[in-house]
Motif scaffolding. Structure first.
Motif, short mmCIF file in Angstrom:
data_model
loop_
_atom_site.label_atom_id
_atom_site.label_comp_id
_atom_site.label_asym_id
_atom_site.label_seq_id
_atom_site.Cartn_x
_atom_site.Cartn_y
_atom_site.Cartn_z
N ALA A 108 -4.59 22.79 66.97
CA ALA A 108 -5.79 22.98 67.79
C ALA A 108 -6.25 24.44 67.77
CB ALA A 108 -5.51 22.53 69.23
N ALA A 109 -5.31 25.36 67.81
CA ALA A 109 -5.66 26.78 67.76
C ALA A 109 -6.23 27.14 66.39
CB ALA A 109 -4.45 27.64 68.08
N ARG A 110 -5.62 26.66 65.35
CA ARG A 110 -6.08 26.96 63.99
C ARG A 110 -7.49 26.42 63.75
NH1 ARG A 110 -4.89 29.08 59.37
NH2 ARG A 110 -4.98 27.94 57.42
N ALA A 111 -7.80 25.26 64.33
CA ALA A 111 -9.12 24.66 64.17
C ALA A 111 -10.15 25.28 65.12
CB ALA A 111 -9.03 23.16 64.41
N GLY A 112 -9.71 26.15 66.02
CA GLY A 112 -10.64 26.77 66.96
C GLY A 112 -10.91 25.93 68.19
N LEU A 113 -10.14 24.89 68.41
CA LEU A 113 -10.32 24.05 69.60
C LEU A 113 -9.68 24.67 70.84
CD1 LEU A 113 -9.63 20.53 68.08
CD2 LEU A 113 -11.82 21.45 68.85
N ALA A 114 -8.75 25.57 70.63
CA ALA A 114 -8.04 26.19 71.75
C ALA A 114 -7.71 27.63 71.38
CB ALA A 114 -6.78 25.42 72.07
N SER A 115 -7.45 28.41 72.39
CA SER A 115 -7.06 29.81 72.19
C SER A 115 -5.66 29.87 71.59
CB SER A 115 -7.07 30.50 73.55
OG SER A 115 -6.47 31.76 73.47
N ARG A 116 -5.36 30.96 70.92
CA ARG A 116 -4.03 31.12 70.30
C ARG A 116 -2.92 31.23 71.35
NH1 ARG A 116 -4.56 30.61 65.10
NH2 ARG A 116 -6.29 31.60 64.06
N TRP A 117 -3.25 31.62 72.57
CA TRP A 117 -2.21 31.72 73.60
C TRP A 117 -1.62 30.35 73.92
CZ3 TRP A 117 -2.13 29.06 78.11
CH2 TRP A 117 -3.33 28.56 78.59
N VAL A 118 -2.36 29.29 73.61
CA VAL A 118 -1.87 27.94 73.88
C VAL A 118 -0.61 27.65 73.07
CG1 VAL A 118 -2.47 25.50 73.70
CG2 VAL A 118 -4.13 27.12 74.57
N ALA A 146 -0.89 24.44 82.31
CA ALA A 146 -1.79 25.50 81.86
C ALA A 146 -2.09 25.38 80.36
CB ALA A 146 -1.17 26.87 82.16
N ALA A 147 -1.06 25.24 79.55
CA ALA A 147 -1.26 25.23 78.10
C ALA A 147 -1.97 23.97 77.62
CB ALA A 147 0.08 25.38 77.39
N PHE A 148 -1.45 22.82 78.01
CA PHE A 148 -2.02 21.58 77.50
C PHE A 148 -3.29 21.20 78.25
CE2 PHE A 148 2.70 21.14 76.98
CZ PHE A 148 2.69 21.73 75.73
N GLY A 149 -3.40 21.67 79.49
CA GLY A 149 -4.65 21.47 80.22
C GLY A 149 -5.80 22.21 79.56
N ALA A 150 -5.52 23.39 78.99
CA ALA A 150 -6.55 24.15 78.29
C ALA A 150 -7.08 23.37 77.08
CB ALA A 150 -6.00 25.51 77.86
N ILE A 151 -6.17 22.74 76.34
CA ILE A 151 -6.60 21.94 75.19
C ILE A 151 -7.39 20.72 75.67
CG2 ILE A 151 -5.84 20.51 73.25
CD1 ILE A 151 -3.37 22.31 73.04
N GLY A 152 -6.86 20.04 76.66
CA GLY A 152 -7.54 18.85 77.19
C GLY A 152 -8.91 19.18 77.76
N TYR A 153 -9.00 20.29 78.49
CA TYR A 153 -10.28 20.70 79.08
C TYR A 153 -11.30 20.97 77.98
CZ TYR A 153 -13.67 23.38 81.77
OH TYR A 153 -14.83 23.84 82.35
N ARG A 154 -10.86 21.66 76.96
CA ARG A 154 -11.75 21.97 75.83
C ARG A 154 -12.20 20.68 75.14
NH1 ARG A 154 -15.14 24.91 72.39
NH2 ARG A 154 -14.49 24.64 70.50
N MET A 155 -11.29 19.75 74.95
CA MET A 155 -11.64 18.48 74.30
C MET A 155 -12.62 17.68 75.15
SD MET A 155 -7.93 17.42 72.69
CE MET A 155 -8.43 15.80 72.18
N LEU A 156 -12.44 17.68 76.46
CA LEU A 156 -13.33 16.94 77.34
C LEU A 156 -14.73 17.55 77.40
CD1 LEU A 156 -10.93 16.05 80.28
CD2 LEU A 156 -11.88 14.50 78.58
#
Length: 167
Positions: A108-118, A146-156
């Motif tokens: 997800a970070a590599r694709a730009g869907l989430a920040s690298r801190w995830v 915090a970490a997986f919520g950031a990915i989920g929030y971005r996806m939503l």
């Protein structure tokens, strides 16, 4: 056993996590098509094992939290049998879950869907449960939210166009 209701509630949340695991895996794999696609597909392969692992952790916890209702000798025999026989078979599955999240967070970070801190959050999540303190599982849960919520929030927040033309 002092807080049996809280422990059983936590185990039910682990079971809910196991149920959501394949959905999250499929969502990330669907969205990541270019950069990070190899990581996403590796994560998907591990995702099936991770789902089984999360389910085995949750069911083990639900089972163990009911043991204080039996006598100590019987409970110790059951725990010994569980940990030394079935537990050995389930251990690789239990490890697959956190490893899957690290790989999927990297995709997800590599694709730009989430920040690298995830990715760092996913690594911290994998190891937080091993902390030698009583609140290790609570700390792991907060890191995971915090970490997986950031990915989920971005996806939503992605529109229909983003789901059609994947990253």
């Amino acid at each position: 056993a002092a807080h049996a209701g809280r422990w059983q509630g936590a185990a039910l949340l682990e079971l809910l996590t196991a149920a959501l695991f394949p959905l999250a895996t499929a969502g990330i794999v669907h969205l990541v098509r270019r950069r990070g696609a190899t990581l996403a597909h590796l994560g998907a392969l591990r995702g099936g094992l991770g789902t089984l692992g999360m389910t085995s952790i949750a069911l083990r916890h639900l089972f163990i939290y009911g043991l204080p209702a039996t006598d100590q000798a019987s409970a110790l025999r059951v725990l010994d049998r569980l940990d030394n026989h079935a537990g050995a078979a389930a251990m690789p599955l239990m490890i697959a879950g956190p490893l899957t999240w690290i790989v999927l967070a990297g995709a997800a970070a590599r694709a730009g869907l989430a920040s690298r801190w995830v990715v760092l959050g996913a690594v911290a999540f994998a190891f937080a449960d091993s902390l030698p303190i009583p609140a290790a599982e609570e700390i792991q849960s907060l890191i995971g939210i915090a970490a997986f919520g950031a990915i989920g929030y971005r996806m939503l927040r992605l529109g229909d166009d983003a789901w059609e033309a994947s990253a």
